[in-house]
Write an enzyme that holds these catalytic residues in place. Structure first.
Site, PDB file in Angstrom:
ATOM      1  N   GLY A 181       0.834  -1.210   0.000  1.00 50.27           N
ATOM      2  CA  GLY A 181       0.000   0.000   0.000  1.00 50.27           C
ATOM      3  C   GLY A 181       0.852   1.236   0.000  1.00 50.27           C
ATOM      4  O   GLY A 181       2.063   1.167  -0.200  1.00 50.27           O
ATOM      5  N   ASN A 182       0.222   2.374   0.211  1.00 52.07           N
ATOM      6  CA  ASN A 182       0.990   3.622   0.329  1.00 52.07           C
ATOM      7  C   ASN A 182       0.294   4.538   1.322  1.00 52.07           C
ATOM      8  O   ASN A 182      -0.779   4.228   1.829  1.00 52.07           O
ATOM      9  CB  ASN A 182       1.175   4.274  -1.046  1.00 52.07           C
TER      10      ASN A 182
END
Ligand code: CTP
Length: 397
Positions: free
Chosen positions: A204-205
């Site tokens: 993810g980020n």
């Protein structure tokens, strides 16, 4: 622009109520038909008779015992826009929670038209997390908050908490009623995508999705029909259709489905550029040793839209760290009509913050730097830009 428009002004109990008398006068001067409603505490500051004289109408103060059968629903249906000025911390809290035990709150609960709140209170009350939470919820629900500004407060204090000037409130009302994006169909993407590794883990980020949500909220408040394709797991802003996705692939599929039916696409999502080639069906275990995760590229959603013919007006985003040069390169090469660049390493523009310092870069690489603004203010300016661009279709690439 306000000529003949039906504006309901709600006054709650703060000393700034004297400025609201001037606001009502300015609205009347503009040709608006103005009705005023007051809370009980507002009447300690300015008498109902003053507002009656300025507006030319009886002022509503009571939920029960008044001439009408149902004053709150009658006012709520009559109005084309509602402005609450001053909006005290108490009135904001009541509106946030949908309370309805007195006239002003009950009317707010009953209305479906745009509502502008002009908060006024002491700095400590404005800064209190409870008030900040309430304001964030009201904005998310599609309402507009104007001010407060910094300046002299009651009792000789100085700081943020002063009600916005009547002229600014007037302009906000004009903008809302003009519906500058009315009839525009808009697609907004938001959030950071999640690319699964196994049933438990993902790549993810740090994107919070707040920018995309602010744009969707502002565009809907400006009359656009908005579809938000989001991986941010936040509730839908009022008046916005939310399509929840998780991966870049799902986001790409939703966008592809919607693209032909929109006039504008705002790509605020932080889409993962790579995903694991294989997702294991069961959880990876420590005892199985260190896994090697092979990655493959995800579809470039923005590039896909840029290649469509015809295509919507395209807004790209470029989250960079440090120099703006990379963002300028992206603005020229990726095919967006305009790119919103921000430096996520700069103070005030970090992932998750409520403010942003951005630059707007056109497809030739020309840069327009904006000051540090709240995300909602960035969204507002971006909607101004879109309204202007859509008025001049010849400039579309
Ligand atoms: N974007 C996209 N699809 C992707 C990656 C990015 O549509 N797979 C969009 C984003 O929504 C954003 C713009 O492209 O509007 C720029 O995203 P960014 O990640 O900054 O740029 P990239 O082109 O992926 O370049 P890099 O990550 O190498 O900086």
């Amino acid at each position: 622009m306000l000529n003949g428009r039906r504006i309901l002004v709600g006054v709650s109990g703060g000393v700034a109520a004297y400025k609201t008398a001037y606001l009502v006068r300015r609205l009347v001067e503009q040709g608006a038909d103005v009705r005023v409603m007051m809370t009980r505490s507002a009447q300690y500051f300015v008498g109902a008779q003053s507002f009656a004289a300025i507006s030319g109408h009886q002022v509503a103060t009571e939920l029960f015992g008044a001439a009408g059968v149902s004053p709150h629903t009658e006012l709520a249906r009559w109005a084309e826009a509602v402005v609450i000025a001053p909006a005290t911390a108490n009135t904001l809290a009541r509106a946030t929670h949908g309370m309805s035990d007195e006239l002003v709150s009950a009317t707010l609960l009953a209305t479906t038209v745009p509502v502008v709140f002009a908060p006024a209170m002491h700095t400590e009350m404005w800064d209190n997390p409870a008030t900040q939470r309430n304001v964030a919820v009201l904005e998310r629900d599609g309402h507009t908050i104007v001010g407060p500004v910094s300046g002299a407060l009651a009792g000789g204090d100085i700081g943020p908490g002063r009600m916005a000037e009547p002229e600014e409130i007037l302009q906000t009302l004009e903008r809302l009623l003009a519906g500058r994006l009315r009839g525009v169909r808009m697609l907004v993407t938001a959030g950071g995508t999640r690319e699964p590794i196994d049933p438990v883990r993902f790549i993810g980020n740090r994107s919070s999705g707040k920018m995309g949500y602010a744009i969707a909220t502002e565009a809907a408040a400006s009359g656009a029909t908005v579809t938000l394709v989001s991986s941010a797991r936040l509730p839908a802003p009022s008046g916005v259709t939310l399509i929840e996705v998780e991966t870049a692939e799902e986001m790409a599929a939703s966008v592809a489905e919607l693209a032909a039916a929109v006039d504008v696409a705002v790509m605020a999502a932080a889409v993962a550029d790579f995903r694991p080639v294989a997702v294991t069906a069961t959880k990876l275990r420590r005892t199985d040793g260190i896994p090697e995760i092979r990655l493959e590229p995800t579809p470039d959603i923005l590039a896909g839209l840029a290649a469509l013919e015809p295509r919507p007006y395209l807004v790209g985003f470029a989250a960079e760290t440090g120099s703006i040069d990379k963002a300028i390169e992206k603005a020229i090469s990726k095919g967006a009509d305009v790119t919103v660049a921000n430096d996520v390493a700069a103070e005030g523009s970090e992932f998750g913050s409520d403010t942003d310092q951005v630059a707007l870069i056109d497809s030739q690489g020309k840069v327009d730097r904006w000051p540090l603004l709240t995300k909602r203010e960035v969204a507002r300016r971006l909607c101004d830009h879109l309204a202007e661009q859509l008025r001049q279709p010849a400039t579309k690439g």
